[in-house]
Design a protein around this motif. Structure first.
Motif, PDB file in Angstrom:
ATOM      1  N   VAL A  47     -57.992 -12.552 -15.868  1.00 36.12           N
ATOM      2  CA  VAL A  47     -58.545 -13.709 -15.152  1.00 36.12           C
ATOM      3  C   VAL A  47     -57.661 -14.039 -13.948  1.00 36.12           C
ATOM      4  CG1 VAL A  47     -59.308 -16.101 -15.374  1.00 36.12           C
ATOM      5  CG2 VAL A  47     -59.501 -14.552 -17.326  1.00 36.12           C
ATOM      6  N   GLN A  48     -56.354 -14.161 -14.220  1.00 40.31           N
ATOM      7  CA  GLN A  48     -55.430 -14.450 -13.117  1.00 40.31           C
ATOM      8  C   GLN A  48     -55.406 -13.281 -12.129  1.00 40.31           C
ATOM      9  OE1 GLN A  48     -53.846 -17.306 -12.289  1.00 40.31           O
ATOM     10  NE2 GLN A  48     -53.236 -16.147 -10.460  1.00 40.31           N
ATOM     11  N   TYR A  49     -55.508 -12.062 -12.676  1.00 42.37           N
ATOM     12  CA  TYR A  49     -55.480 -10.867 -11.826  1.00 42.37           C
ATOM     13  C   TYR A  49     -56.673 -10.864 -10.873  1.00 42.37           C
ATOM     14  CZ  TYR A  49     -54.591  -5.963 -10.598  1.00 42.37           C
ATOM     15  OH  TYR A  49     -54.318  -4.808  -9.922  1.00 42.37           O
ATOM     16  N   ALA A  50     -57.829 -11.283 -11.394  1.00 44.73           N
ATOM     17  CA  ALA A  50     -59.038 -11.352 -10.553  1.00 44.73           C
ATOM     18  C   ALA A  50     -58.823 -12.362  -9.425  1.00 44.73           C
ATOM     19  CB  ALA A  50     -60.233 -11.749 -11.407  1.00 44.73           C
ATOM     20  N   ILE A  51     -58.172 -13.475  -9.762  1.00 50.89           N
ATOM     21  CA  ILE A  51     -57.893 -14.498  -8.736  1.00 50.89           C
ATOM     22  C   ILE A  51     -56.928 -13.924  -7.689  1.00 50.89           C
ATOM     23  CG2 ILE A  51     -56.846 -16.782  -8.346  1.00 50.89           C
ATOM     24  CD1 ILE A  51     -57.954 -17.513 -11.190  1.00 50.89           C
ATOM     25  N   ASP A  52     -55.913 -13.190  -8.165  1.00 52.45           N
ATOM     26  CA  ASP A  52     -54.959 -12.562  -7.235  1.00 52.45           C
ATOM     27  C   ASP A  52     -55.686 -11.618  -6.278  1.00 52.45           C
ATOM     28  OD1 ASP A  52     -52.971 -13.900  -8.517  1.00 52.45           O
ATOM     29  OD2 ASP A  52     -52.247 -12.178  -9.678  1.00 52.45           O
ATOM     30  N   ILE A  53     -56.599 -10.810  -6.820  1.00 47.89           N
ATOM     31  CA  ILE A  53     -57.352  -9.864  -5.973  1.00 47.89           C
ATOM     32  C   ILE A  53     -58.147 -10.644  -4.923  1.00 47.89           C
ATOM     33  CG2 ILE A  53     -59.263  -8.182  -5.961  1.00 47.89           C
ATOM     34  CD1 ILE A  53     -58.272  -7.273  -8.734  1.00 47.89           C
ATOM     35  N   LEU A  54     -58.786 -11.713  -5.376  1.00 44.10           N
ATOM     36  CA  LEU A  54     -59.574 -12.523  -4.436  1.00 44.10           C
ATOM     37  C   LEU A  54     -58.669 -13.099  -3.343  1.00 44.10           C
ATOM     38  CD1 LEU A  54     -61.902 -14.406  -6.961  1.00 44.10           C
ATOM     39  CD2 LEU A  54     -62.608 -12.638  -5.344  1.00 44.10           C
ATOM     40  N   GLU A  55     -57.506 -13.623  -3.768  1.00 46.28           N
ATOM     41  CA  GLU A  55     -56.597 -14.230  -2.786  1.00 46.28           C
ATOM     42  C   GLU A  55     -56.107 -13.213  -1.759  1.00 46.28           C
ATOM     43  OE1 GLU A  55     -53.766 -16.273  -5.267  1.00 46.28           O
ATOM     44  OE2 GLU A  55     -54.864 -18.162  -5.041  1.00 46.28           O
ATOM     45  N   ASN A  56     -55.990 -11.970  -2.201  1.00 46.20           N
ATOM     46  CA  ASN A  56     -55.560 -10.915  -1.271  1.00 46.20           C
ATOM     47  C   ASN A  56     -56.690 -10.473  -0.338  1.00 46.20           C
ATOM     48  OD1 ASN A  56     -52.973 -10.853  -2.198  1.00 46.20           O
ATOM     49  ND2 ASN A  56     -53.409  -9.356  -3.796  1.00 46.20           N
ATOM     50  N   ASN A  57     -57.879 -10.954  -0.582  1.00 44.15           N
ATOM     51  CA  ASN A  57     -59.021 -10.505   0.219  1.00 44.15           C
ATOM     52  C   ASN A  57     -59.683 -11.635   1.003  1.00 44.15           C
ATOM     53  OD1 ASN A  57     -59.728  -7.481  -0.232  1.00 44.15           O
ATOM     54  ND2 ASN A  57     -58.986  -8.267  -2.190  1.00 44.15           N
ATOM     55  N   VAL A  58     -58.935 -12.707   1.200  1.00 48.03           N
ATOM     56  CA  VAL A  58     -59.485 -13.850   1.939  1.00 48.03           C
ATOM     57  C   VAL A  58     -59.835 -13.440   3.371  1.00 48.03           C
ATOM     58  CG1 VAL A  58     -58.908 -16.160   2.817  1.00 48.03           C
ATOM     59  CG2 VAL A  58     -58.288 -15.515   0.500  1.00 48.03           C
ATOM     60  N   GLU A  59     -59.023 -12.536   3.909  1.00 45.44           N
ATOM     61  CA  GLU A  59     -59.245 -12.121   5.303  1.00 45.44           C
ATOM     62  C   GLU A  59     -60.229 -10.947   5.427  1.00 45.44           C
ATOM     63  OE1 GLU A  59     -58.018 -14.019   7.577  1.00 45.44           O
ATOM     64  OE2 GLU A  59     -56.891 -15.178   6.095  1.00 45.44           O
ATOM     65  N   ASN A  60     -60.748 -10.497   4.318  1.00 49.70           N
ATOM     66  CA  ASN A  60     -61.679  -9.358   4.343  1.00 49.70           C
ATOM     67  C   ASN A  60     -62.868  -9.659   5.250  1.00 49.70           C
ATOM     68  OD1 ASN A  60     -63.983  -7.692   3.421  1.00 49.70           O
ATOM     69  ND2 ASN A  60     -62.485  -6.922   1.938  1.00 49.70           N
ATOM     70  N   GLN A  61     -63.125  -8.690   6.155  1.00 45.99           N
ATOM     71  CA  GLN A  61     -64.167  -8.940   7.161  1.00 45.99           C
ATOM     72  C   GLN A  61     -65.549  -9.116   6.538  1.00 45.99           C
ATOM     73  OE1 GLN A  61     -63.810  -5.814  10.048  1.00 45.99           O
ATOM     74  NE2 GLN A  61     -62.456  -7.055  11.332  1.00 45.99           N
ATOM     75  N   LEU A  62     -65.810  -8.296   5.529  1.00 47.29           N
ATOM     76  CA  LEU A  62     -67.149  -8.331   4.940  1.00 47.29           C
ATOM     77  C   LEU A  62     -67.311  -9.468   3.923  1.00 47.29           C
ATOM     78  CD1 LEU A  62     -67.965  -4.567   4.241  1.00 47.29           C
ATOM     79  CD2 LEU A  62     -69.240  -6.114   5.721  1.00 47.29           C
ATOM     80  N   LEU A  63     -66.275  -9.592   3.054  1.00 45.92           N
ATOM     81  CA  LEU A  63     -66.439 -10.507   1.907  1.00 45.92           C
ATOM     82  C   LEU A  63     -65.607 -11.784   2.018  1.00 45.92           C
ATOM     83  CD1 LEU A  63     -66.280  -7.741  -0.838  1.00 45.92           C
ATOM     84  CD2 LEU A  63     -68.307  -9.059  -0.236  1.00 45.92           C
ATOM     85  N   GLY A  64     -64.848 -11.888   3.114  1.00 45.65           N
ATOM     86  CA  GLY A  64     -63.931 -13.012   3.264  1.00 45.65           C
ATOM     87  C   GLY A  64     -64.556 -14.372   2.980  1.00 45.65           C
ATOM     88  N   GLU A  65     -65.720 -14.610   3.512  1.00 46.35           N
ATOM     89  CA  GLU A  65     -66.356 -15.924   3.349  1.00 46.35           C
ATOM     90  C   GLU A  65     -66.717 -16.190   1.890  1.00 46.35           C
ATOM     91  OE1 GLU A  65     -66.476 -18.437   5.524  1.00 46.35           O
ATOM     92  OE2 GLU A  65     -65.233 -17.009   6.648  1.00 46.35           O
ATOM     93  N   LEU A  66     -67.270 -15.119   1.254  1.00 45.70           N
ATOM     94  CA  LEU A  66     -67.639 -15.259  -0.170  1.00 45.70           C
ATOM     95  C   LEU A  66     -66.380 -15.519  -1.007  1.00 45.70           C
ATOM     96  CD1 LEU A  66     -69.658 -15.023  -2.567  1.00 45.70           C
ATOM     97  CD2 LEU A  66     -69.176 -12.576  -2.578  1.00 45.70           C
ATOM     98  N   VAL A  67     -65.325 -14.760  -0.690  1.00 52.87           N
ATOM     99  CA  VAL A  67     -64.070 -14.914  -1.426  1.00 52.87           C
ATOM    100  C   VAL A  67     -63.549 -16.347  -1.299  1.00 52.87           C
ATOM    101  CG1 VAL A  67     -61.630 -14.226  -1.426  1.00 52.87           C
ATOM    102  CG2 VAL A  67     -63.408 -12.482  -1.330  1.00 52.87           C
TER     103      VAL A  67
END
Lengths: 301, 391
Positions: A57-77
């Motif tokens: 669960v925490q790992y999933a949050i970490d992955i999301l936090e690392n992808n905030v700047e993702n061009q495609l999914l950033g907004e969803l993240v």
């Protein structure tokens, strides 16, 4: 079966601990958000939990936090991370994860003197079940056989290292196709080493953690052979049993919230637990076919 | 050992307080484990010589013991103890191993981590007894609300249940899941011991008992403050002899001693004039200090405590005075045992774990306490009844 039955009960009993109650409350709060928002989050957890159970669960949050700047999914993240309580939910899973991690290892280790867990506020029921699980695990004698090979066969530790290398840090289901290929490779490289023995120990420990996780989150996929199964096929896979079930189209469709543990009530009323290897839904113009491939472990061999 | 009924009697020459080995079922158990189990069950803890290279380590043990007088509508647990029915898979395995378990309907199951089989059994028995204590105290609660009105549920009670006794069977099954060693035995069965015999010799000598019989008659139906405690002490000595529970043996032995010593005279450590002078000095010292609380009350409590300390004779001194006064032939070893048993009793009361006296020492102790009781009874007869001594 004894081990898995206890794990299922442990998962249920964990919900009654203070930490468990907190997680379940947070989960229901998170689930009040629109599904399109939470789906990706739960999919991430579902992908990771085979390897790291409650820590997923925490790992999933970490992955999301690392992808905030993702061009495609950033907004969803960003929208997912903006969900109230999501970070607290990740943190709340950690003490339970620590307890489960310790329990799964201690259960096979006889040299540890039993003490009450400190990670969570246990219930008496949880203490009884933990003791019971330990005794079931001791019956397999796996660690004793493992230790004997470890200290007498110099290739044994090397084979384990090689196994870790091949598996990398990927969440691979024990006995899945990928895993069987890895196993085959190691067996070729170390033909006279008891590879099956350490593979079984590693798999059972993984199985225990998955089982507790699925049971805690009520994700065990329950199937009744008389009511839900159209066809059942099974074949031996080493000392284990591979089963393929074709389910009734009305049976609940598998989704991201369904885990990887199958609880099958057989025609004779007995219960079999199996690790799901493959879930498949096929739609044709006229019908829906749900098939499940799962492995019933022979833990005691 | 394929045959579950094992002929191990050849290894055990001392049999008078060992459980019935002929009725013992065992499998996969090694000679050190079984030897230690047998002698420990007789109270001789840690007395088996184990080879230095024998690997002794913490192991899990599963202990199953039937319970009489308790019926379950469904299985449950209290603390670490599981209460199971005959249908439980674990219990079915036990019944398959030893059919005697089939006679019961309720079972307790405990998993214990321990180095030795007997200490695992001992710890399990204690846990089961504690769980039963809790259950009985809850089931025999006649309050309107549950948990003696600490709980919030309304309860219906049946006071007829007050009479019902829940008893732990002496039949027990112990298994080590790691080594697959199993044993089932009845720890209450004394091997080949005969009934206590009232023989001609006893009847011939019984005349010597008449004076004490007269005291008994005198005490019957009354509560004679000098005589009744001594007969009560005999009751507790008997309990110490008879109970299978080591803790109960210790407690009973000490209660017996307390009954004997209870009416012994207090011999003040300090003479009254000296005591009074000291009390005056205490008052003088305290008057020099400022005290937050009520000074008079404070002084009263201090003086009371001081007086008690210098006037009340300690238990041990009372006992020694009694032994000296009546010239009771108590050996140094017996006195040491009395000291030990009192220490163990205190440890028990204060929740400290201690290894108990072995059974043979308990028996020596019981005999010694019995001797003190009889000497005191005899001395009372001398003073009060006027009967001629026949002893």
């Amino acid at each position: 079966v004894g081990i898995l039955e206890k794990c299922e009960k442990i998962g249920i009993e964990l919900r009654r601990t203070l930490e468990g109650e907190k997680v379940i409350n947070l989960l229901s709060l998170i689930k009040t958000n629109p599904q399109e928002l939470t789906l990706e989050f739960f999919k991430l957890i579902n992908y990771q939990y085979v390897r790291i159970h409650f820590f997923a669960v925490q790992y999933a949050i970490d992955i999301l936090e690392n992808n905030v700047e993702n061009q495609l999914l950033g907004e969803l993240v960003k929208s997912i991370l903006a969900i109230d309580d999501i970070k607290e939910f990740g943190q709340a899973n950690i003490p339970i994860g620590q307890f489960v991690e310790k329990l799964a290892i201690i259960s096979f280790n006889n040299s540890v003197k039993y003490e009450l867990p400190t990670e969570i506020t246990v219930t008496p029921g949880l203490v009884r079940l933990s003791n019971s699980l330990t005794v079931e695990c001791q019956r397999t004698n796996l660690v004793q056989r493992f230790a004997k090979e470890y200290y007498t066969d110099p290739l044994f530790p090397k084979a384990i290292k090689r196994f870790d290398e091949l598996r990398e840090a990927m969440p691979i289901l024990p006995f899945s196709k990928e895993d069987r290929i890895i196993l085959k490779t190691i067996k070729k490289e170390y033909p006279n080493t008891k590879v099956d023995l350490f593979y079984l120990l590693i798999s059972v420990i993984t199985y225990i953690k998955c089982m507790i996780f699925d049971s805690f989150y009520d994700r065990i996929y329950e199937v009744s052979e008389p009511n839900d199964v159209l066809f059942r096929k099974e074949k031996a896979l080493g000392k284990h049993k591979l089963i393929k079930l074709t389910l009734h189209p009305n049976k609940k469709i598998l989704d991201a919230n369904t885990g990887w543990i199958l609880k099958l009530t057989n025609n004779d009323g007995s219960i079999s637990y199996a690790q799901i290897i493959k879930k498949q839904i096929k739609w044709t113009q006229t019908e829906t076919n749900i098939t499940i491939k799962a492995l019933i472990y022979n833990i005691g061999f | 050992m394929q045959n579950p009924t094992c002929n191990i009697m050849d290894f055990c020459p001392a049999t008078f307080y060992i459980f019935n080995l002929q009725q013992t079922h065992m499998a996969g158990i090694n000679i050190y484990e079984i030897s230690d189990f047998i002698v420990s069950s007789a109270g001789l803890f840690n007395s088996v010589a184990i080879p230095e290279d024998y690997l002794s380590q913490q192991k899990w043990f599963t202990i199953v013991t039937p319970v009489k007088g308790l019926q379950l509508s469904q299985e449950f647990g209290i603390g670490c103890v599981e209460f199971c029915s005959k249908e439980n898979k674990e219990i079915k395995r036990v019944i398959d191993f030893d059919k005697r378990f089939n006679e019961y309907i309720t079972f307790t199951l405990v998993h214990i981590n321990s180095e030795k089989m007997f200490s695992a059994y001992f710890a399990a028995k204690r846990q089961v007894e504690q769980a039963i204590d809790l259950i009985v105290n809850i089931l025999k609660d006649d309050c309107i609300y549950s948990l003696h009105s600490l709980g919030g549920s309304l309860c219906e009670r049946n006071i007829e249940l007050y009479e019902k006794k829940v008893v732990l069977s002496t039949l027990t099954y112990i298994e080590s899941p790691q080594t697959n060693a199993k044993i089932s035995c009845d720890l209450a069965e004394i091997d080949e011991s005969a009934d206590l015999l009232i023989d001609k010799q006893f009847l011939d000598q019984k005349i010597e008992l008449e004076n004490i019989e007269m005291l008994l008659i005198k005490a019957n139906g009354t509560n004679n403050k000098d005589i009744t405690p001594l007969f009560n002490s005999l009751k507790w000595i008997r309990k110490a002899w008879d109970t299978a529970d080591f803790e109960d043996k210790i407690i009973s032995a000490v209660i017996a001693l307390e009954f004997i010593v209870s009416k012994e005279e207090n011999v003040a450590l300090m003479e009254k004039p000296v005591r009074e002078k000291c009390a005056d000095l205490i008052e003088q010292v305290i008057s020099e200090f400022d005290i937050d609380t009520d000074k008079n009350e404070y002084l009263r409590r201090i003086k009371e405590t001081f007086n008690r300390a210098v006037t009340e004779t300690p238990f041990r001194v009372k006992l020694e005075n009694l032994i000296r006064r009546l010239n009771i032939p108590i050996t140094n070893h017996e006195m040491e045992l009395i000291e030990k048993v009192r220490k163990q009793r205190n440890n028990l009361v204060h929740g400290r774990n201690d290894m108990f006296l072995p059974t043979d020492d308990i028996y020596i102790l019981c005999e010694a306490i019995s001797k003190i009781a009889f000497y005191k009874l005899n001395s009372l007869e001398d003073k009060r009844s006027g009967h001629t001594r026949k002893m």
